[in-house]
Enzyme design. Structure first.
Site, mmCIF file in Angstrom:
data_model
loop_
_atom_site.group_PDB
_atom_site.id
_atom_site.type_symbol
_atom_site.label_atom_id
_atom_site.label_comp_id
_atom_site.label_asym_id
_atom_site.label_seq_id
_atom_site.Cartn_x
_atom_site.Cartn_y
_atom_site.Cartn_z
ATOM 1 N N GLY A 285 -4.046 -3.434 16.214
ATOM 2 C CA GLY A 285 -3.918 -4.363 15.443
ATOM 3 C C GLY A 285 -4.856 -5.015 15.336
ATOM 4 N N PRO A 328 -5.609 1.520 17.350
ATOM 5 C CA PRO A 328 -5.721 0.964 16.059
ATOM 6 C C PRO A 328 -6.304 2.165 14.920
ATOM 7 C CG PRO A 328 -8.006 1.623 17.585
ATOM 8 C CD PRO A 328 -6.700 2.279 18.728
ATOM 9 N N GLY A 329 -5.676 1.207 14.176
ATOM 10 C CA GLY A 329 -5.661 2.268 12.547
ATOM 11 C C GLY A 329 -6.674 1.543 11.825
ATOM 12 N N ARG A 330 -6.629 0.324 11.551
ATOM 13 C CA ARG A 330 -6.519 -0.618 10.274
ATOM 14 C C ARG A 330 -8.241 -0.502 11.052
ATOM 15 N NH1 ARG A 330 -4.730 -3.918 6.792
ATOM 16 N NH2 ARG A 330 -3.198 -4.004 8.496
ATOM 17 N N ARG A 367 -2.269 -2.167 -1.607
ATOM 18 C CA ARG A 367 -1.737 -3.431 -0.849
ATOM 19 C C ARG A 367 -1.881 -5.004 -1.551
ATOM 20 N NH1 ARG A 367 -5.389 -4.600 2.992
ATOM 21 N NH2 ARG A 367 -3.489 -5.346 4.370
ATOM 22 N N TYR A 371 0.806 -7.117 -0.242
ATOM 23 C CA TYR A 371 0.851 -7.963 0.636
ATOM 24 C C TYR A 371 -0.182 -8.831 0.353
ATOM 25 C CZ TYR A 371 1.546 -3.925 3.897
ATOM 26 O OH TYR A 371 2.484 -2.582 4.075
ATOM 27 N N CYS A 398 1.961 -0.194 -15.835
ATOM 28 C CA CYS A 398 2.381 -0.989 -16.647
ATOM 29 C C CYS A 398 3.414 -1.983 -15.760
ATOM 30 C CB CYS A 398 3.703 0.034 -17.020
ATOM 31 S SG CYS A 398 3.025 1.003 -18.955
ATOM 32 N N GLU A 399 2.709 -2.643 -14.508
ATOM 33 C CA GLU A 399 3.519 -3.849 -14.488
ATOM 34 C C GLU A 399 2.122 -4.565 -13.950
ATOM 35 O OE1 GLU A 399 5.074 -2.661 -12.044
ATOM 36 O OE2 GLU A 399 5.971 -4.447 -10.371
ATOM 37 N N TYR A 427 -4.963 1.825 4.958
ATOM 38 C CA TYR A 427 -3.203 2.376 4.152
ATOM 39 C C TYR A 427 -3.134 2.136 2.753
ATOM 40 C CZ TYR A 427 -2.160 0.853 9.416
ATOM 41 O OH TYR A 427 -1.769 0.726 10.156
#
Ligand code: LLP
Length: 475
Positions: A285, A328-330, A367, A371, A398-399, A427
């Site tokens: 986290g 931990p990841g991020r 992301r 988010y 196309c967005e 991520y």
């Protein structure tokens, strides 16, 4: 000619430039915007791991994920050494591989002594294939399939049990002998941990908050007694530990301090049921710097805070120190990677904005659209050029919402420029898609002037590999 600049800051009028440093020791990667090896080279181009980013794009194509090995290894070492420094008991750092799960990344993390947290059969398979020791693999997930559980049991990894349904499925699977070739550990019982929802609030995006009571993850702490009672009666299960994770991209230290204290109370309660629980996993986290104003604690400060609380709480409860795990990841991988794109078309709407389009977007970095995440970017081939434009970096999907960065301050951009978005290691690839049938980018790992492919660029053939055209539909 390379312009002079103060360390790691953006001079009025110039792009964000990598800090000049003699050594990267003691720099916490999660407090940086660029990888630790980033430099301006003699051609005024961005260099990472001793490789000119513009050359990498020429060689490996665009868009390109560029992973700096030194930054990743440094983050792994800071976690690992931090626990060894501040915690007198045993410890184990796990890399939360959901951040970026692929063979090379897992091999680097494992070589630094880290274990691996996986959340699916696919992530588990990748970790096993990367040669990670099953003793150091932990399988998470709030809805593990029976097949995933069987793979976990057979390969001897630890299962982090999330809920009653899973607990019953696991007991039944072991009991009915669905598992045929049992790993030696099964003789002593399959190793499980229990995931609990601590009810701790933290300030982060609601989609990436998991520890508050209204969460799909983990047992309700009010069921604690019942869960402990049940588990203590299962001869095939060895409950070794308790797990909780409160959320991601967290800048405060207090929520993790509170968590560690609550978990020691759970540990005390488990003893009453005769469970000899020896491991506590406080999750991951810790946040990272995506833009200059982000101010996360360093890896060292975060580890220290947790170690102190666990020791104090155990002393107060007169409990022996558990083996302390975190995942931990991020903060391990985000800053180690940048994504290089090639600038293409642009459109200026007078008095409104200028869109500058790049050759990737929400498929390689979902992301921002998911988010509202913010990122910083530089033009890698014009590092010292003056900032003259405020533009919106648009993806090629196309967005309309496919915008990577709003109001990016850049030098004058032209088609062919290389735009580098920072801190894309976590991520991004792991959440990448083939939306609009864009092949996913290649990734390289760079170190000491050498670049090696770690993910091949997808081809059009790859895109239709899983497609089936029934005979009767053929034209
Ligand atoms: N452990 C568990 C059980 C987790 O669910 C997570 C992240 C981690 C560890 C690692 O957390 P970290 O250290 O990376 O914050 N896709 C979102 C993030 C989702 C996080 C999911 N769980 C994003 O792009 O921000």
């Amino acid at each position: 000619m390379v312009s002079t600049h103060p360390a790691g800051v953006q001079n009025a009028g110039t792009q964000y430039l990598p800090p000049r440093r003699n050594t990267s020791t003691n720099i916490s990667p999660n407090q940086e915007l660029l990888p630790l090896t980033a430099k301006v080279n003699s051609d005024d181009n961005l260099e990472i791991g001793g490789c000119d980013v513009t050359n990498l794009v020429q060689q490996f194509g665009s868009p390109l994920y560029i992973l700096d090995e030194e930054t990743l290894r440094t983050a792994c070492q800071q976690y690992r050494d931090g626990f060894q420094r501040y915690y007198p008991g045993a410890s184990q750092v796990l890399y939360a591989s959901k951040a970026w799960n692929c063979l090379a990344v897992l091999a680097i993390a494992a070589a630094e002594g880290l274990g691996i947290d996986v959340v699916s059969g696919g992530e588990l398979y990748t970790a096993l294939t990367a040669g990670v020791n099953p003793d150091k693999i932990y399988l998470h997930g709030n809805n593990k399939s029976r097949d995933e559980l069987v793979l976990a049991i057979e390969s001897g990894v630890t299962i982090v049990v999330d809920n009653w349904h899973e607990l019953h499925t696991l007991v039944e699977t072991l009991h009915t002998g669905v598992v045929e070739t049992l790993h030696a550990t099964s003789l002593h019982g399959t190793r499980v941990m229990l995931r609990l929802t601590p009810g701790i609030e933290c300030h982060t995006h609601e989609y990436i908050r998991t520890g508050h009571l209204d969460s799909k993850f983990g047992f309700d702490p009010n069921d604690l007694g019942e869960v402990f009672e049940f588990v203590s009666q299962q001869p095939n299960l060895t409950c070794v530990g308790l797990h909780a994770h409160i959320g991601s991209q967290i800048f405060e230290r207090q929520p993790h301090r509170d968590l560690a204290a609550v978990m020691v109370e759970w540990l005390r309660d488990a003893k009453k049921y005769g469970l000899d629980i020896t491991e506590l996993n406080v999750g991951g986290g810790l946040g990272i710097k995506y833009v200059e104003s982000d101010d996360p604690p360093s890896i060292d400060e975060w580890v220290k805070a947790i170690c102190e609380v666990v020791q104090t709480a155990c002393a107060a409860e007169n409990l022996p120190l558990p083996k302390l795990l975190s995942e931990p990841g991020r903060s391990l991988i985000a800053t180690a990677c940048v994504t290089a794109y090639t600038v293409g078309s642009s459109k200026t709407i007078p008095e409104i904005r200028t869109y500058v389009s790049i050759d990737g977007g929400m498929s390689d970095n979902p992301r921002p659209i998911t988010y509202q995440s913010v990122y910083r970017a530089v033009i890698a081939n014009k590092l010292s050029a003056p900032l003259t434009e405020t533009v919106t970096i648009a993806g090629k999907h196309c967005e309309s919402g496919d915008i990577l960065i709003k109001n990016a301050q850049l030098p004058k951009t032209e088609p062919g420029d290389i735009l580098v978005v920072m801190a894309t290691g976590a991520y991004n690839y792991s959440m990448a898609s083939n939306y609009n049938r864009l092949p996913r980018p290649a990734a390289v790992v760079v170190a000491n002037g050498e670049a090696n492919l770690i993910l091949q660029r997808e081809t059009y053939q790859d895109l239709i590999r899983q497609d089936c055209l029934p005979e009767r539909l053929k034209n």
